[in-house]
Scaffold this motif. Sequence first.
Motif, PDB file in Angstrom:
ATOM      1  N   GLY A   1     -22.076   9.356  62.656  1.00 29.00           N
ATOM      2  CA  GLY A   1     -22.224   8.113  63.422  1.00 29.00           C
ATOM      3  C   GLY A   1     -23.686   7.778  63.665  1.00 29.00           C
ATOM      4  O   GLY A   1     -24.096   6.613  63.571  1.00 29.00           O
ATOM      5  N   ILE A   2     -24.483   8.802  63.955  1.00 31.02           N
ATOM      6  CA  ILE A   2     -25.916   8.573  64.171  1.00 31.02           C
ATOM      7  C   ILE A   2     -26.555   8.067  62.880  1.00 31.02           C
ATOM      8  O   ILE A   2     -27.338   7.101  62.880  1.00 31.02           O
TER       9      ILE A   2
ATOM     10  N   PRO B   1     -20.951  22.983  62.529  1.00 35.68           N
ATOM     11  CA  PRO B   1     -20.423  21.869  63.329  1.00 35.68           C
ATOM     12  C   PRO B   1     -18.893  21.787  63.244  1.00 35.68           C
ATOM     13  O   PRO B   1     -18.312  22.102  62.208  1.00 35.68           O
TER      14      PRO B   1
ATOM     15  N   ILE C   1     -15.531  16.988  65.407  1.00 33.51           N
ATOM     16  CA  ILE C   1     -16.008  15.963  66.351  1.00 33.51           C
ATOM     17  C   ILE C   1     -17.530  15.831  66.247  1.00 33.51           C
ATOM     18  O   ILE C   1     -18.087  14.731  66.184  1.00 33.51           O
ATOM     19  N   GLU C   2     -18.208  16.962  66.209  1.00 31.89           N
ATOM     20  CA  GLU C   2     -19.669  16.944  66.070  1.00 31.89           C
ATOM     21  C   GLU C   2     -20.078  16.296  64.752  1.00 31.89           C
ATOM     22  O   GLU C   2     -21.075  15.569  64.682  1.00 31.89           O
TER      23      GLU C   2
ATOM     24  N   ILE D   1     -20.014  12.666  65.137  1.00 33.85           N
ATOM     25  CA  ILE D   1     -21.191  12.195  65.884  1.00 33.85           C
ATOM     26  C   ILE D   1     -22.405  12.122  64.958  1.00 33.85           C
ATOM     27  O   ILE D   1     -23.117  11.111  64.924  1.00 33.85           O
ATOM     28  N   LEU D   2     -22.623  13.179  64.192  1.00 28.76           N
ATOM     29  CA  LEU D   2     -23.791  13.202  63.295  1.00 28.76           C
ATOM     30  C   LEU D   2     -23.705  12.075  62.270  1.00 28.76           C
ATOM     31  O   LEU D   2     -24.687  11.361  62.033  1.00 28.76           O
TER      32      LEU D   2
END
Lengths: 255, 255
Positions: A241-242, A231, A234-235, A238-239
């Motif tokens: 954040g989830i 990753p 940025i990815e 996101i992860l």
Amino acid sequence: VPILLDQIRIVLVNTSHPGNIGSAARAMKTMGLNHLYLVAPQQFPHPKADEMASHAIDVVANAQTAPTLREAIADCTWVIGCSARSRRVPWPLLTPRVMAEQVKQALMITSDRSAEEKAPIAIVFGREQSGLTNEELEQCHVHVCIPANPAYSSLNLAAAVQVIAYELRLASLETDTIETEWREHPLANAAEMALFFTHLQTVLIELDFLKLTAPRKLMTRLRRLFFRSKPDTIEMNILRGILTAIQENRNKKEQ
Amino acid sequence: VPILLDQIRIVLVNTSHPGNIGSAARAMKTMGLNHLYLVAPQQFPHPKADEMASHAIDVVANAQTAPTLREAIADCTWVIGCSARSRRVPWPLLTPRVMAEQVKQALMITSDRSAEEKAPIAIVFGREQSGLTNEELEQCHVHVCIPANPAYSSLNLAAAVQVIAYELRLASLETDTIETEWREHPLANAAEMALFFTHLQTVLIELDFLKLTAPRKLMTRLRRLFFRSKPDTIEMNILRGILTAIQENRNKKEQ
């Protein structure tokens, strides 16, 4: 020094014999590698290390030490572990030649960045007698295995470093252009990956999906899965954040 | 032992340190080479040779000695000398990789002959400090040079044997040019991936993490991430299981 070689870090874990550290440094320097990290070396510094290094004494003198593998690779965006072939947990396994090609591709992805942004790639070698532990191997994105004689596959530590360094040098000398995977953002480094896995494990326990009494290699499988995808930052946001959204959702309901 | 490797003879000329003979034997055996010839070794036999050979002690025990290079290579049909790059007398100079390919071709030419007729190919390594003399180099059909760091090109004798033996071994293994990444389970197919992405999107909407009015390319980024990791069917079951656990956890709280 070609840029490719200057971004590579050789990590020796828990080396018993200081002479092997020196021999490994010599193997590195003959192939143009200079960055040596030592994780919990059993005897270092040591005159035998200097002696065996011969004219690579600068590589030994500049070696960094770290108490754990985790600390030695924290800022690395790709970590490759040297491994014997058969392991309890299968992991992506490359030949040295394919490994060197993939290192080259990974570094070409970042080649338009400034020097400060160029994160190192680590190649990790285990103990003389027992190699890397499973826990250490699971900190690696991929494993590399030298295709040795099945009847006697035990290369000397410095000999293994020599073969891997040789393949990296050849890859760095080749001028032909290769297809490159294009990435818009810098890759997450080992420390960021470690924080993600800790967060993921916490959430899976909270969800009662991961039962520590019966873990079923779950975290191992997930580490392997996410390491393969390499990753970017940025990815990774996101992860993370989830995971945070799952936790906030639980807390909301509980109020 | 593959036939190719069994026809190769490693010749060490006038080695100073018996430990290097043992280390070279170990390097040979790890790559499947067994035939060692020693030209006028300065100390041999010697306990240090046995010690450094580790489990390749049979290679040391079976080593042949000869007083001169000429005698050590008399029955060989092809003789390859390891050399530094610049020499007074220019000579055909191969890289280790091309050398290994040419050895393979040379041996394939003779592969329809009976075993007794299969003449060995010699690869000759010089002294630790000064290499091969010009007179010795001129007894070789071709020279091979390891493309080392020009700033420090002095590989340890056993390290040079390791690199050359490694290239010969790869040439002998038909399958080694193929990436050996091994997967235990079949990869998820496109339909399974599509179901996963639909499920993931549903959960992210339920968590209020994905807002369809401001999707920020979120699903695109996640698709790219999970496609890169190429999940297998077991991993796909785990990912779907986590999504279901998140949903069940929400439902439990709502009841």
